[in-house]
Design an enzyme around this catalytic site. Structure first.
Site, mmCIF file in Angstrom:
data_model
loop_
_atom_site.group_PDB
_atom_site.id
_atom_site.type_symbol
_atom_site.label_atom_id
_atom_site.label_comp_id
_atom_site.label_asym_id
_atom_site.label_seq_id
_atom_site.Cartn_x
_atom_site.Cartn_y
_atom_site.Cartn_z
ATOM 1 N N GLY A 25 0.835 -1.193 0.000
ATOM 2 C CA GLY A 25 0.000 0.000 0.000
ATOM 3 C C GLY A 25 0.868 1.240 0.000
ATOM 4 O O GLY A 25 2.097 1.156 -0.114
ATOM 5 N N GLY A 26 0.241 2.374 0.139
ATOM 6 C CA GLY A 26 0.962 3.638 0.104
ATOM 7 C C GLY A 26 1.924 3.831 1.254
ATOM 8 O O GLY A 26 2.962 4.466 1.111
ATOM 9 N N MET A 27 1.574 3.310 2.423
ATOM 10 C CA MET A 27 2.405 3.499 3.611
ATOM 11 C C MET A 27 3.150 2.251 4.050
ATOM 12 O O MET A 27 4.119 2.347 4.796
ATOM 13 C CB MET A 27 1.542 3.948 4.794
ATOM 14 C CG MET A 27 1.161 5.392 4.777
ATOM 15 S SD MET A 27 0.366 5.873 6.322
ATOM 16 C CE MET A 27 1.603 5.485 7.534
ATOM 17 N N ALA A 28 2.664 1.075 3.630
ATOM 18 C CA ALA A 28 3.203 -0.146 4.221
ATOM 19 C C ALA A 28 3.110 -1.324 3.257
ATOM 20 O O ALA A 28 2.383 -1.283 2.260
ATOM 21 C CB ALA A 28 2.434 -0.471 5.503
ATOM 22 N N THR A 29 3.847 -2.365 3.602
ATOM 23 C CA THR A 29 3.787 -3.648 2.913
ATOM 24 C C THR A 29 3.348 -4.688 3.932
ATOM 25 O O THR A 29 3.745 -4.628 5.099
ATOM 26 C CB THR A 29 5.170 -4.026 2.337
ATOM 27 O OG1 THR A 29 5.571 -3.011 1.427
ATOM 28 C CG2 THR A 29 5.126 -5.364 1.611
ATOM 29 N N VAL A 30 2.529 -5.645 3.492
ATOM 30 C CA VAL A 30 2.059 -6.708 4.376
ATOM 31 C C VAL A 30 2.684 -8.020 3.915
ATOM 32 O O VAL A 30 2.679 -8.346 2.721
ATOM 33 C CB VAL A 30 0.521 -6.807 4.375
ATOM 34 C CG1 VAL A 30 0.058 -7.933 5.291
ATOM 35 C CG2 VAL A 30 -0.106 -5.475 4.802
ATOM 36 N N LYS A 45 2.377 -6.203 9.034
ATOM 37 C CA LYS A 45 2.322 -4.947 8.284
ATOM 38 C C LYS A 45 3.552 -4.129 8.655
ATOM 39 O O LYS A 45 3.806 -3.876 9.831
ATOM 40 C CB LYS A 45 1.042 -4.176 8.624
ATOM 41 C CG LYS A 45 0.832 -2.947 7.765
ATOM 42 C CD LYS A 45 -0.564 -2.379 7.990
ATOM 43 C CE LYS A 45 -0.857 -1.242 7.037
ATOM 44 N NZ LYS A 45 -2.254 -0.759 7.212
ATOM 45 N N ASP A 138 -11.886 4.913 5.788
ATOM 46 C CA ASP A 138 -11.395 4.321 4.537
ATOM 47 C C ASP A 138 -12.054 2.970 4.275
ATOM 48 O O ASP A 138 -11.392 2.013 3.890
ATOM 49 C CB ASP A 138 -9.872 4.181 4.576
ATOM 50 C CG ASP A 138 -9.259 3.906 3.203
ATOM 51 O OD1 ASP A 138 -9.876 4.292 2.183
ATOM 52 O OD2 ASP A 138 -8.179 3.293 3.148
#
Length: 168
Positions: A25-30, A45, A138
């Protein structure tokens, strides 16, 4: 220089075994990982280090704090969190049913009884969060996970404490 995943893997080696990337995502990777202590699959995350450097970690830390205090059957719980060699992370259950978006892409539409069940469960989760002073902000099919026919709301990344909304 190590990548964030290398640093995370090394720092968490005694607790979690990182398996593979699940999404970005824009802020993080899972990432999918194995919780070695409890012998279960989890999702970790991880905040993108460049985001933490440029914007600061406050938003991610707020997500952790808000999520950690929500206890509801249709809200994804937080198991663990921390800072591993400068890499901020939190751990949650791995939901192998995919997201509502995945389901809609595959099936195009849901049977009405299933759609109503999902809507009720999401509304119940959001009502609980709001009563707890948290507004999600969101809700979308990607943030609704499906587990054994039930909805689980995830990603409180841009949630706000209701008391903070008046100051925006």
């Amino acid at each position: 220089m190590d990548s964030p995943i290398d640093a995370l893997t090394r720092a968490l080696a005694d607790r979690y075994r990182i398996e593979r990337e699940l999404g970005v995502g824009g802020m993080a990777t899972v990432f999918l990982a194995r919780d070695l202590r409890h012998d279960r699959d989890v999702a970790i995350k991880v905040m993108h280090p460049e985001i933490a450097q440029s914007l600061g970690a406050e938003r991610f830390l707020r997500e952790i704090a808000l999520t950690a205090n929500l206890r509801h059957p249709h809200i994804l719980p937080l198991y663990d969190s921390g800072n591993a060699d400068g890499v901020l992370f939190y751990v949650m259950p791995f939901i192998d049913g995919g997201s509502l978006r995945d389901r809609l892409k595959r099936d195009r539409q849901l049977p009405i009884d299933e759609a109503l069940t999902i809507a009720r469960e999401v509304a119940d989760a959001l009502g609980y969060a709001h009563a707890s002073g948290v507004v999600h902000r969101d809700i979308k099919p990607e943030n609704i996970l499906l587990e054994r026919g039930h909805a689980v709301v995830s990603d409180f990344g841009i949630a706000r404490a209701a008391t903070a909304l008046g100051s925006e």
